[in-house]
Scaffold this motif. Structure first.
Motif, PDB file in Angstrom:
ATOM      1  N   UNK A 500       1.340 -31.685   3.424  1.00  0.00           N
ATOM      2  CA  UNK A 500       0.921 -32.427   2.232  1.00  0.00           C
ATOM      3  C   UNK A 500       1.174 -31.612   0.972  1.00  0.00           C
ATOM      4  N   UNK A 501       0.850 -30.314   1.041  1.00  0.00           N
ATOM      5  CA  UNK A 501       1.083 -29.438  -0.108  1.00  0.00           C
ATOM      6  C   UNK A 501       2.583 -29.314  -0.377  1.00  0.00           C
ATOM      7  N   UNK A 502       3.377 -29.113   0.690  1.00  0.00           N
ATOM      8  CA  UNK A 502       4.823 -28.939   0.529  1.00  0.00           C
ATOM      9  C   UNK A 502       5.480 -30.179  -0.060  1.00  0.00           C
ATOM     10  N   UNK A 503       5.042 -31.367   0.375  1.00  0.00           N
ATOM     11  CA  UNK A 503       5.647 -32.614  -0.084  1.00  0.00           C
ATOM     12  C   UNK A 503       5.053 -33.105  -1.395  1.00  0.00           C
ATOM     13  N   UNK A 504       3.990 -32.461  -1.869  1.00  0.00           N
ATOM     14  CA  UNK A 504       3.345 -32.919  -3.088  1.00  0.00           C
ATOM     15  C   UNK A 504       2.670 -34.261  -2.931  1.00  0.00           C
ATOM     16  N   UNK A 505       2.204 -34.544  -1.720  1.00  0.00           N
ATOM     17  CA  UNK A 505       1.532 -35.815  -1.429  1.00  0.00           C
ATOM     18  C   UNK A 505       0.029 -35.562  -1.386  1.00  0.00           C
ATOM     19  N   UNK A 506      -0.702 -36.264  -2.204  1.00  0.00           N
ATOM     20  CA  UNK A 506      -2.134 -36.013  -2.342  1.00  0.00           C
ATOM     21  C   UNK A 506      -2.947 -36.751  -1.283  1.00  0.00           C
ATOM     22  N   UNK A 507      -3.856 -36.026  -0.646  1.00  0.00           N
ATOM     23  CA  UNK A 507      -4.919 -36.634   0.146  1.00  0.00           C
ATOM     24  C   UNK A 507      -6.223 -35.936  -0.220  1.00  0.00           C
ATOM     25  N   UNK A 508      -7.322 -36.639  -0.065  1.00  0.00           N
ATOM     26  CA  UNK A 508      -8.655 -36.055  -0.275  1.00  0.00           C
ATOM     27  C   UNK A 508      -9.320 -35.971   1.084  1.00  0.00           C
ATOM     28  N   UNK A 509      -9.579 -34.760   1.544  1.00  0.00           N
ATOM     29  CA  UNK A 509     -10.161 -34.539   2.860  1.00  0.00           C
ATOM     30  C   UNK A 509     -11.637 -34.220   2.702  1.00  0.00           C
ATOM     31  N   UNK A 510     -12.488 -35.057   3.272  1.00  0.00           N
ATOM     32  CA  UNK A 510     -13.922 -34.771   3.318  1.00  0.00           C
ATOM     33  C   UNK A 510     -14.187 -34.136   4.678  1.00  0.00           C
ATOM     34  N   UNK A 511     -14.368 -32.822   4.660  1.00  0.00           N
ATOM     35  CA  UNK A 511     -14.541 -32.034   5.885  1.00  0.00           C
ATOM     36  C   UNK A 511     -16.031 -31.873   6.159  1.00  0.00           C
ATOM     37  N   UNK A 512     -16.507 -32.603   7.152  1.00  0.00           N
ATOM     38  CA  UNK A 512     -17.931 -32.635   7.471  1.00  0.00           C
ATOM     39  C   UNK A 512     -18.220 -31.580   8.538  1.00  0.00           C
ATOM     40  N   UNK A 561      -3.226 -23.852   1.595  1.00  0.00           N
ATOM     41  CA  UNK A 561      -2.668 -24.276   0.321  1.00  0.00           C
ATOM     42  C   UNK A 561      -3.405 -25.386  -0.385  1.00  0.00           C
ATOM     43  N   UNK A 562      -4.463 -25.906   0.213  1.00  0.00           N
ATOM     44  CA  UNK A 562      -5.216 -26.992  -0.419  1.00  0.00           C
ATOM     45  C   UNK A 562      -6.220 -26.443  -1.424  1.00  0.00           C
ATOM     46  N   UNK A 563      -6.556 -27.245  -2.423  1.00  0.00           N
ATOM     47  CA  UNK A 563      -7.698 -26.936  -3.272  1.00  0.00           C
ATOM     48  C   UNK A 563      -8.958 -27.238  -2.464  1.00  0.00           C
ATOM     49  N   UNK A 564      -9.976 -26.399  -2.591  1.00  0.00           N
ATOM     50  CA  UNK A 564     -11.184 -26.547  -1.782  1.00  0.00           C
ATOM     51  C   UNK A 564     -12.409 -26.560  -2.677  1.00  0.00           C
ATOM     52  N   UNK A 565     -13.291 -27.524  -2.431  1.00  0.00           N
ATOM     53  CA  UNK A 565     -14.573 -27.612  -3.113  1.00  0.00           C
ATOM     54  C   UNK A 565     -15.664 -27.567  -2.061  1.00  0.00           C
ATOM     55  N   UNK A 566     -16.492 -26.524  -2.078  1.00  0.00           N
ATOM     56  CA  UNK A 566     -17.607 -26.407  -1.136  1.00  0.00           C
ATOM     57  C   UNK A 566     -18.882 -26.841  -1.832  1.00  0.00           C
ATOM     58  N   UNK A 582      -9.682 -36.994  -9.763  1.00  0.00           N
ATOM     59  CA  UNK A 582      -8.971 -36.685 -11.008  1.00  0.00           C
ATOM     60  C   UNK A 582      -7.783 -35.760 -10.780  1.00  0.00           C
ATOM     61  N   UNK A 583      -7.804 -35.026  -9.700  1.00  0.00           N
ATOM     62  CA  UNK A 583      -6.746 -34.064  -9.415  1.00  0.00           C
ATOM     63  C   UNK A 583      -5.505 -34.756  -8.857  1.00  0.00           C
ATOM     64  N   UNK A 584      -4.360 -34.126  -9.036  1.00  0.00           N
ATOM     65  CA  UNK A 584      -3.113 -34.626  -8.460  1.00  0.00           C
ATOM     66  C   UNK A 584      -2.756 -33.893  -7.173  1.00  0.00           C
ATOM     67  N   UNK A 585      -3.591 -32.953  -6.751  1.00  0.00           N
ATOM     68  CA  UNK A 585      -3.304 -32.130  -5.582  1.00  0.00           C
ATOM     69  C   UNK A 585      -4.204 -32.490  -4.401  1.00  0.00           C
ATOM     70  N   UNK A 586      -3.752 -32.115  -3.233  1.00  0.00           N
ATOM     71  CA  UNK A 586      -4.575 -32.278  -2.037  1.00  0.00           C
ATOM     72  C   UNK A 586      -5.823 -31.421  -2.160  1.00  0.00           C
ATOM     73  N   UNK A 587      -6.970 -32.056  -1.945  1.00  0.00           N
ATOM     74  CA  UNK A 587      -8.256 -31.385  -2.097  1.00  0.00           C
ATOM     75  C   UNK A 587      -9.089 -31.564  -0.838  1.00  0.00           C
TER      76      UNK A 587
END
Length: 647
Positions: A500-512, A561-566, A582-587
């Protein structure tokens, strides 16, 4: 005229020329070819993809680099599902483990009736230097390879031993991939020497070819029988499956439900067939169903299945349809599915079948009191959902505690109506099925045919790619994709974060993070197995019952390579959702939940056998409950309705 190409080059040229048409709209069928290269495909399909990429031809087949072969298949399947099976992807892998890594993905595709073309490398057809690297030898079979394991999980399988065998194999592959009633994984095993072999191909093999996606109309006599059954029903209930969405029959279903007053329940694949707040919608049915849908199912004298294959979760292991006189009418493009549960079979496209039923039933409607009661039951369940969203757990050791239902509620409320929620395994799919408020027909994507742990991130990538292509090709508005994944599934397959990071394709992952296998833990407890082996703990002298393991999945996601919010509390979590959108990157949003804080449920049951003999009191008690619930199971063998509609 002929063209001299290798087998690999011929395959790529052929795939580029394939198009589909439905309802007068044409598009290229293959969006891309995923690949991880090894000695079994690098000089064949790999070389062909390179040559086309360097050709300057803007219509060349796009190459996508994956990190795990199974994940490449999952991404392809998710792509096809989001595009309503009108576009697909191919996947090439090397011989041996690269090939067999795709088998799980093949099973998932075929079970879910979703198209994907698999091109596993195979051992030398010439057998000039057997055994080659990664070849399976069988003293009793000289013509076997590991790729034979694809046979039971493929909708079509062939092995191309000679170049002249390729053309019919490709045509058969397309026949199956574009058939709504037969589609699934198509596997063409390609010996590595044959891939590189040259042949003079007729140019017409590479001419633009359009495959027409049929909308079969119902047979008149079958339609008459189905209409008679519906007219004779007092408490009919619709069960909408994935076929509604693949056929793009949502508007037809809405019109049918509004005209007849028949309430609509939804399977996992069918969720989103109607918006959650439509007056006819009663929500999820079955083992993970709502009290509204399951109450109506227990009383229904006629169940109208539309595009469903009636899995055990849909039927609650054949306990949810409880009326003694219950009968079934099944509208399905597949004759195999339309005859299930001894139904009155209506083999047809879902949309056109609904149009035909609507015309034939003009002037008829279910009893208004019944329709009004269904709406009241749905409203009562929606209030339960809101309570689950608003749940507030007391802090523990000075730290906020979150329930999974709060996490679902926050994502639902802060996502846009067109955004997609995606999941596959663990406790989350069941909670999403009964709690998620779906507002868009493509807004819910839970893979629950194979319920494959590890599907989530790869699947989210595939859906995001499909949404971007639909935006580019069909003028659709943009969508964010929310991947809901537990720590167990994340640990099984997180590799496609890198893609996802390499292709510039955004996903939002909620890691529970709940420090174990929460879903199986709850199931284990209900079966008297005391959550054995379902928590991530240090081993002590008495077993895996020490302190929690210090696994830092947030740091792991950041390293990929993902942005991470804890986050630690619900307000932090809500703020993180807003920031991720709001971000354009995979988070990746990392959040801990309490695995013991269960979501609201209905009394529905799922048949998982309990040990018949045990020294454990917990297992003995669970077995007694199991035997009691087994008594409610029905075989549904009564013959279909045959009443004359004019009587």
């Amino acid at each position: 005229m002929s063209m001299r190409l290798t087998v690999g080059q011929a395959i790529v040229r052929f795939l580029e020329a394939q198009h589909v048409e439905r309802d007068g709209v044409e598009n290229a069928f293959f969006a891309a070819c995923w690949g991880i290269f090894g000695h079994g495909n690098v000089a064949g399909v790999g070389q062909a993809l390179l040559e086309r990429e360097l050709s300057g031809d803007t219509s060349h087949l796009r190459y996508l680099q994956g990190r795990n072969e199974q994940a490449m298949v999952h991404a392809s399947v998710a792509y096809a599902r989001h595009r309503d099976r009108l576009a697909a992807m191919a996947v090439t892998a090397s011989v041996g483990p690269g090939a067999t890594n795709m088998i799980t993905g093949a099973a998932l595709a075929t079970i879910n009736r979703l198209p994907v073309l698999l091109l596993p490398g195979d051992t030398f057809a010439t057998k000039v230097a057997n055994p080659v690297l990664q070849e399976l030898e069988d003293p009793a079979n000289g013509d076997i390879s590991v790729n034979d394991a694809f046979r039971p999980v493929s909708a079509y399988f062939d092995r191309v031993h000679r170049p002249e065998q390729l053309a019919p194999a490709l045509l058969h592959a397309m026949r199956v991939l574009t058939d709504p009633a037969a589609t699934g994984a198509v596997t063409l095993a390609l010996p590595q020497d044959v891939q590189a072999e040259a042949w003079d191909w007729p140019e017409e093999l590479f001419a633009r070819r359009v495959w027409h996606i049929a909308r079969p109309a119902p047979e008149p006599a079958a339609l008459t029988r189905a209409v008679a059954a519906i007219r004779g029903a007092r408490k009919p209930l619709i069960v909408a499956g994935g076929g509604v969405t693949y056929s793009r029959a949502n508007d037809a279903l809405r019109a049918f439900a509004e005209a007849t007053g028949i309430p609509v329940a939804e399977t996992q694949a069918g969720k989103g067939a109607l918006p959650y707040d439509h007056p006819s919608s009663v929500g999820a049915i079955g083992a993970t169903g709502t009290t509204a849908a399951n109450t109506l199912a227990a009383e229904a004298d006629l169940v109208i299945g539309i595009g469903t294959r009636y899995s055990d979760f849909t039927t609650a292991s054949r306990t949810v349809f409880g009326a003694d006189d219950v009968r079934f009418v099944n509208l399905n493009v597949s004759g195999f599915d339309s005859h299930k549960l001894a139904a009155t079979s209506l083999v047809a496209d879902a949309r056109d079948g609904l149009y035909a039923l609507s015309t034939a039933l003009q002037g008829w409607a279910a009893d208004q009191a019944y329709t009004a009661r269904a709406a009241r039951l749905a409203a009562e369940w929606d209030a339960v959902v809101q309570g689950a969203y608003d749940l507030a757990l007391p802090d523990q050791d000075g730290r906020p505690r979150l329930a999974q239902s709060q996490v679902i509620g926050a994502v639902n409320e802060l996502s846009d109506p067109r955004d997609v929620v995606l999941c596959a395994a663990g406790s989350m799919p069941g909670d999403l099925h009964k709690l998620w408020r779906t507002r868009d027909r493509k807004g819910y994507h839970v893979e629950y045919g194979y319920s494959c742990m590890g599907y989530e991130i790869a699947g989210g990538l595939g859906v995001s790619m499909a949404a971007l292509d639909a935006q580019r090709l069909e003028g659709e508005d943009e969508r964010d994709v929310f991947v809901m994944v537990g720590d167990g599934s994340y640990l099984m397959m997180n590799t496609e974060l890198v893609t996802a990071v390499a292709e510039g394709v955004k996903i939002i992952v909620v890691l529970v993070q709940n420090h174990g296998f929460a879903s199986i833990g709850a199931l284990s407890e209900s079966l008297g197995s005391q959550r054995f082996g379902t928590q991530y703990r240090y081993r002590t002298k008495s077993g895996l019952d020490g302190d929690r393991l210090p696994v830092d999945l947030a740091a792991n996601a950041a390293s990929l390579g993902a942005d991470v919010l804890s986050v630690t509390g619900i307000e932090d979590f809500r703020a993180a959702i807003v920031k991720a959108k709001q971000s354009s990157r995979t988070t990746v949003i990392h959040v801990e939940t309490d695995p013991l804080a269960a979501a609201p449920d209905s009394p529905a049951w799922w048949d998982v056998p309990v040990a018949a003999v045990s020294a454990l009191d917990s297992t003995q008690q669970a077995r007694a409950t199991y035997e009691d619930r087994k008594r409610d199971q029905r075989q549904h063998l009564s013959p279909p309705h045959s009443k004359d509609p004019t009587s």
